[in-house]
Design a protein around this motif. Structure first.
Motif, PDB file in Angstrom:
ATOM      1  N   ASN A   1      69.268 -46.007  -1.927  1.00  0.00           N
ATOM      2  CA  ASN A   1      70.409 -46.347  -2.373  1.00  0.00           C
ATOM      3  C   ASN A   1      71.497 -45.218  -2.038  1.00  0.00           C
ATOM      4  OD1 ASN A   1      70.462 -44.614  -4.553  1.00  0.00           O
ATOM      5  ND2 ASN A   1      69.913 -46.299  -5.950  1.00  0.00           N
TER       6      ASN A   1
ATOM      7  N   ASP B   1      66.318 -48.165  -4.177  1.00  0.00           N
ATOM      8  CA  ASP B   1      67.115 -49.255  -4.650  1.00  0.00           C
ATOM      9  C   ASP B   1      66.459 -50.324  -5.764  1.00  0.00           C
ATOM     10  OD1 ASP B   1      68.592 -49.972  -1.259  1.00  0.00           O
ATOM     11  OD2 ASP B   1      69.292 -49.115  -3.301  1.00  0.00           O
ATOM     12  N   VAL B   2      67.068 -50.674  -6.465  1.00  0.00           N
ATOM     13  CA  VAL B   2      66.400 -51.768  -7.456  1.00  0.00           C
ATOM     14  C   VAL B   2      67.152 -53.003  -7.527  1.00  0.00           C
ATOM     15  CG1 VAL B   2      66.274 -52.154  -9.743  1.00  0.00           C
ATOM     16  CG2 VAL B   2      66.007 -50.075  -9.038  1.00  0.00           C
ATOM     17  N   SER B   3      66.333 -54.284  -7.336  1.00  0.00           N
ATOM     18  CA  SER B   3      66.992 -55.502  -7.231  1.00  0.00           C
ATOM     19  C   SER B   3      67.567 -55.869  -8.407  1.00  0.00           C
ATOM     20  CB  SER B   3      65.852 -56.490  -7.026  1.00  0.00           C
ATOM     21  OG  SER B   3      65.215 -56.341  -6.201  1.00  0.00           O
TER      22      SER B   3
ATOM     23  N   LYS C   1      68.902 -58.462 -11.404  1.00  0.00           N
ATOM     24  CA  LYS C   1      68.312 -59.552 -12.232  1.00  0.00           C
ATOM     25  C   LYS C   1      69.280 -60.715 -12.569  1.00  0.00           C
ATOM     26  CE  LYS C   1      64.961 -56.502 -13.123  1.00  0.00           C
ATOM     27  NZ  LYS C   1      64.324 -56.346 -12.182  1.00  0.00           N
TER      28      LYS C   1
ATOM     29  N   GLY D   1      70.833 -55.609  -5.332  1.00  0.00           N
ATOM     30  CA  GLY D   1      70.976 -54.959  -6.564  1.00  0.00           C
ATOM     31  C   GLY D   1      71.998 -55.347  -7.532  1.00  0.00           C
TER      32      GLY D   1
ATOM     33  N   ASP E   1      73.315 -57.666 -10.470  1.00  0.00           N
ATOM     34  CA  ASP E   1      72.833 -58.488 -11.715  1.00  0.00           C
ATOM     35  C   ASP E   1      73.757 -59.574 -11.560  1.00  0.00           C
ATOM     36  OD1 ASP E   1      71.156 -56.703 -12.420  1.00  0.00           O
ATOM     37  OD2 ASP E   1      72.345 -55.693 -14.061  1.00  0.00           O
TER      38      ASP E   1
END
Length: 191
Positions: free
Chosen positions: A3, A9-11, A13, A112, A114
């Motif tokens: 990122n 990178d985090v997906s 939710k 990424g 929410d």
């Protein structure tokens, strides 16, 4: 994939809040909006254009609490209001959107962001709302709400019963058309 801060990178939710009318779905959604805003995270809040029961440009709960929202007809229109700084997307009354909302939400999660969605799970005929069902299949968290049965008074209502108007399953309305009931009272009233 990294990122803009150099981390992995985090997906995003997906949280889906569902249940019958008058169960507090919108109130719960608004509480998540408040949490993100208190955390100084940029949010984008959406409602379907078809739902103008309480206000044309706000998401408003039955108790009168509300926040400004972008009113859109089609899910693809949401992209105009979302940018790389957006951390949370909030969508009310998802049952009124086309199944294209699923693709938009999936892409938001992959970016990424929410996503929090609120909507009815079943029609007044106990048929699943397609868009809600699709989002439930993608959800990381599902919050299933109940309401007080407006016939017997127990906190066990999981169904919405149409008491006025025609038989169409997409028919925007409030207390003049719908009540929340438990399954026993639903069956008794349908006889």
């Amino acid at each position: 994939m990294y990122n803009r801060w150099g981390g992995i990178d985090v997906s995003g939710k997906l949280t889906v809040i569902t249940g019958p009318m008058y169960s507090g779905k919108t109130t719960e959604l608004l509480s998540f909006v408040e949490i993100y805003r208190l955390g100084r995270k940029k949010v984008a809040v959406f409602k379907p254009k078809i739902d103008n029961r309480y206000h044309s440009t706000k998401i408003v709960s039955h108790s009168g609490d509300g926040v400004e929202a972008f009113t859109v007809e089609r899910p693809e229109e949401m992209w105009k209001y979302i940018d790389e700084e957006t951390r949370g997307v909030f969508v009310d009354e998802v049952q009124f959107f086309s199944r294209d909302l699923f693709d938009v939400v999936r892409e938001l999660l992959n970016r990424g962001i929410d996503v929090f969605c609120a909507g009815l799970d079943l029609t007044h005929k106990q048929n699943p709302f397609e868009t809600t069902a699709m989002l439930l299949s993608l959800a990381d968290t599902v919050i299933k709400k109940k309401a007080v049965c407006q016939r017997c008074g127990e906190y066990s209502a999981t169904l919405t019963l149409k008491i006025a108007g025609g038989e169409e399953e997409i028919d925007v309305g409030g207390q003049e058309k719908y009540i929340a009931v438990c399954r026993d009272c639903y069956n008794a009233l349908k006889k």
